[in-house]
Design a protein around this motif. Structure first.
Motif, PDB file in Angstrom:
ATOM      1  N   LYS A  58       0.797  -1.226   0.000  1.00 24.84           N
ATOM      2  CA  LYS A  58       0.000   0.000   0.000  1.00 24.84           C
ATOM      3  C   LYS A  58       0.829   1.276   0.000  1.00 24.84           C
ATOM      4  N   SER A 232       0.326   7.043   0.255  1.00 22.60           N
ATOM      5  CA  SER A 232      -0.370   5.847  -0.197  1.00 22.60           C
ATOM      6  C   SER A 232      -0.009   5.532  -1.644  1.00 22.60           C
ATOM      7  N   THR A 234      -1.516   3.422  -5.012  1.00 21.10           N
ATOM      8  CA  THR A 234      -2.726   2.812  -5.551  1.00 21.10           C
ATOM      9  C   THR A 234      -2.454   2.247  -6.937  1.00 21.10           C
ATOM     10  N   LYS A 351     -12.244   1.898  -3.021  1.00 20.53           N
ATOM     11  CA  LYS A 351     -11.559   1.390  -1.830  1.00 20.53           C
ATOM     12  C   LYS A 351     -10.303   2.186  -1.521  1.00 20.53           C
ATOM     13  N   ASP A 352      -9.623   2.654  -2.569  1.00 19.01           N
ATOM     14  CA  ASP A 352      -8.459   3.511  -2.348  1.00 19.01           C
ATOM     15  C   ASP A 352      -8.876   4.839  -1.724  1.00 19.01           C
ATOM     16  N   ASP A 355      -9.319   4.586   2.039  1.00 22.51           N
ATOM     17  CA  ASP A 355      -8.053   4.673   2.782  1.00 22.51           C
ATOM     18  C   ASP A 355      -7.600   6.125   2.898  1.00 22.51           C
ATOM     19  N   SER A 356      -7.713   6.880   1.801  1.00 25.11           N
ATOM     20  CA  SER A 356      -7.249   8.263   1.795  1.00 25.11           C
ATOM     21  C   SER A 356      -8.062   9.135   2.748  1.00 25.11           C
ATOM     22  N   ASN A 358      -9.708   8.163   5.339  1.00 18.84           N
ATOM     23  CA  ASN A 358      -9.427   7.750   6.716  1.00 18.84           C
ATOM     24  C   ASN A 358      -8.140   8.368   7.250  1.00 18.84           C
ATOM     25  N   VAL A 359      -7.164   8.585   6.363  1.00 16.73           N
ATOM     26  CA  VAL A 359      -5.925   9.226   6.798  1.00 16.73           C
ATOM     27  C   VAL A 359      -6.220  10.622   7.347  1.00 16.73           C
ATOM     28  N   TYR A 448     -17.541   2.789   6.253  1.00 17.37           N
ATOM     29  CA  TYR A 448     -16.743   3.783   6.957  1.00 17.37           C
ATOM     30  C   TYR A 448     -17.277   3.944   8.374  1.00 17.37           C
TER      31      TYR A 448
END
Length: 554
Positions: A58, A232, A234, A351-352, A355-356, A358-359, A448
């Motif tokens: 990742k 990240s 991707t 899905k990527d 993650d972004s 959430n950062v 989420y």
């Protein structure tokens, strides 16, 4: 030399993406044992990039520590490596060069190219990432050993690359030569072929993004990996999210030039000291060089954009041309397979994005007060906004969704017109497209954690329904980041102030767009943005494939 670091990076971002350095050890020395890159080295580099791309790592740091990296055992275990999109191709190339004792050099400074004579807009601007007429190399940095035993430190060089490289290094006219010049560009323009586009090929979007190809499938699909300001990494499929642009901007596919170390002295231990790194080949001496991607197979002498792309006397658009030229054998389009492929790609993008987002939430940006003004340009900036916002990522997501919609409709229309390139063996293509669309949309799922810690499930269908409501602003609550509808139970857990909600509503004009304008001033106050929206409202395009298919007669 005019450094570009102060103009492009703030200290906060540099710290976030820092390449951490511990005391140097022998394994971090870059010993040059070869004077030039050979065909075997290029093939090995392709294998190296392909292996990392196909891994599920990742971040670049994870990739280089994974089993996909054959050189990992020689690295210090405490070495942490970060990269954004511009750094990624350079760091991959430098790492491979160091591990194989190869020479390396990179452009360490660029200036905006002067406007052509008679240009309507002679202004070049101060930000070389978006210079209107491309850039020229102003300085280079050669990796050489200055004296016996004084080898360069790989970890220190990674820091220099990280602090030096920006997307402006890719923004160069493809006609620029490298032979017999000290200030040569790092890349040459790729031919649209499997020889020219291969693992390690770089893709440059003139809007300020870079990807690295890691696979070209037998069906002509280009898979690439890209890095982001949050570190990240991707994987995506090449398509219309990468814009074409005037040739001077250098958009599209490019490969690193072959490098050679000249004037060095070989030591008893087999290492080379001193010398200079040069690019020995002219553009036309690369078997994978071509300007076709800029001018077409049948150029227009007055306007590059009117160049035509023909395959066997059949005119196609640019993206279809790329696809067909990279396909092994005769490409036939199966509408069901094409739609499935694009929807699965959108699922990966979704899905990527999770993650972004959430950062930013984990860094509690949403709990900070909203700045009084937006950045000068929301797509090209620095600091917290660059690291945690998603306007460019979201715009590419919307563009890919629009491409999926238009592609499916186009293939249906071509099938109805008996296009021999469209292959379908069923009885009702429209119905089968709808079934495929609904199946893939419902089957792609994320969840989420909302502002009170509860999990909120979403399907790709849910997200597509609210695609133009997804907030790119990192100062918004997570419910707004995922476009929770006004008045819904989902949005009730958002505790954003009325001022932040005003910002969310005012930013709708940006969310309605597919293109990223890096030249426009966007540093509005909330009042200024609301006023601008009233004067020039922007509406979102239609991308609901289910609705569009229902409107088409059988």
């Amino acid at each position: 030399m005019k450094p570009i670091l102060p103009a492009l990076r703030l200290i906060g971002v540099s710290l976030l993406l820092l390449v951490w350095i511990a005391p140097a050890s022998a394994t971090s020395e870059w010993k040059i044992t070869k004077t030039k890159w050979t065909t075997a080295d290029e093939l090995a580099y392709m294998d190296f990039v392909a292996a990392l791309g196909k891994d599920d790592c990742k971040t670049l740091d994870e990739c280089l520590k994974s089993e996909a990296n054959p050189y990992r055992s020689a690295d210090e275990r405490d070495w942490k490596i970060g990269a954004d999109c511009a750094d990624l191709p350079y760091l991959l190339r430098a790492y491979f060069a160091a591990k194989n004792g190869l020479p390396f050099s990179f452009a360490s400074d660029v200036n905006a190219a002067p406007p052509p004579e008679g240009a309507k807009n002679p202004t070049t601007g101060s930000d070389v990432r978006y210079s209107p007429y491309g850039n020229v190399v102003a300085d280079r940095f050669d990796v050489v050993t200055p004296k016996p035993g004084s080898h360069k430190n790989l970890r220190s060089l990674f820091v220099k690359i990280r602090d030096t490289i920006a997307t402006g290094m890719f923004r160069m006219d493809p006609k620029q030569e490298a032979h017999n010049t000290g200030l040569f560009p790092d890349f040459y323009s790729s031919d649209i072929s499997r020889k020219g586009i291969r693992p390690g090929t770089v893709i440059y979007d003139p809007s300020g993004h870079v990807g690295v190809v890691y696979e070209v499938t037998k069906y002509g699909h280009i898979r690439y990996m890209d890095a982001h300001p949050d570190n990240s990494l991707t994987r995506k499929h090449y398509g219309q999210a990468f814009d074409r642009s005037r040739p001077s901007s250098g958009a599209g596919f490019k490969n690193f030039r072959n490098l050679e170390l000249v004037g060095a002295r070989m030591q008893n231990d087999g290492t080379h000291v001193g010398g200079q790194v040069v690019s020995p080949l002219r553009n036309d001496q690369y078997s994978g060089f071509s300007l076709v991607q800029f001018y077409g197979t049948h150029p227009d002498a007055r306007n590059w954009a009117k160049g035509r792309f023909l395959i066997d006397d059949r005119e196609v658009d640019y993206y279809d041309y790329v696809r067909e030229k990279l396909t092994i054998g005769n490409l036939l389009y199966d509408p069901i397979e094409e739609l499935t492929f694009m929807l699965q790609g959108l699922c990966l993008d979704l899905k990527d994005r999770l993650d972004s987002v959430n950062v930013a939430i984990n860094e509690q940006l949403n709990e900070k007060p909203h700045p009084e003004r937006l950045p000068r340009n929301i797509y090209g900036t620095s600091g917290e906004w660059e690291s945690y916002s998603t306007p460019s990522r979201d715009a590419r997501f919307r563009t890919t969704a629009k491409e999926m919609h238009d592609r499916a409709i186009s293939l249906l229309e071509r099938y109805k017109k008996n296009d021999p390139k469209v292959q379908y063996s069923g009885n009702n293509l429209k119905a089968d497209l709808l079934v495929t669309y609904n199946r893939e949309m419902a089957g792609c799922r994320i969840q989420y954690k909302n502002s009170v810690g509860a999990l909120v499930p979403l399907t790709l269908n849910d997200v597509m329904d609210r695609l133009f409501k997804l907030s790119f602003d990192p100062y918004h609550c997570i419910e707004l980041r995922w476009g929770a509808p006004e008045g819904s139970r989902e949005r009730q857990t958002c505790s954003d102030s009325n001022e932040k909600l005003r910002w969310y509503n005012a930013e709708q004009s940006f969310r309605n767009t597919l293109k990223r304008n890096y030249e426009a001033r966007m540093d509005f106050t909330i009042e200024e943005l609301e006023s601008a929206n009233k004067k020039s409202p922007v509406t979102a395009p239609k991308i609901n494939l289910g609705e569009s298919l229902q409107l088409i007669k059988n």
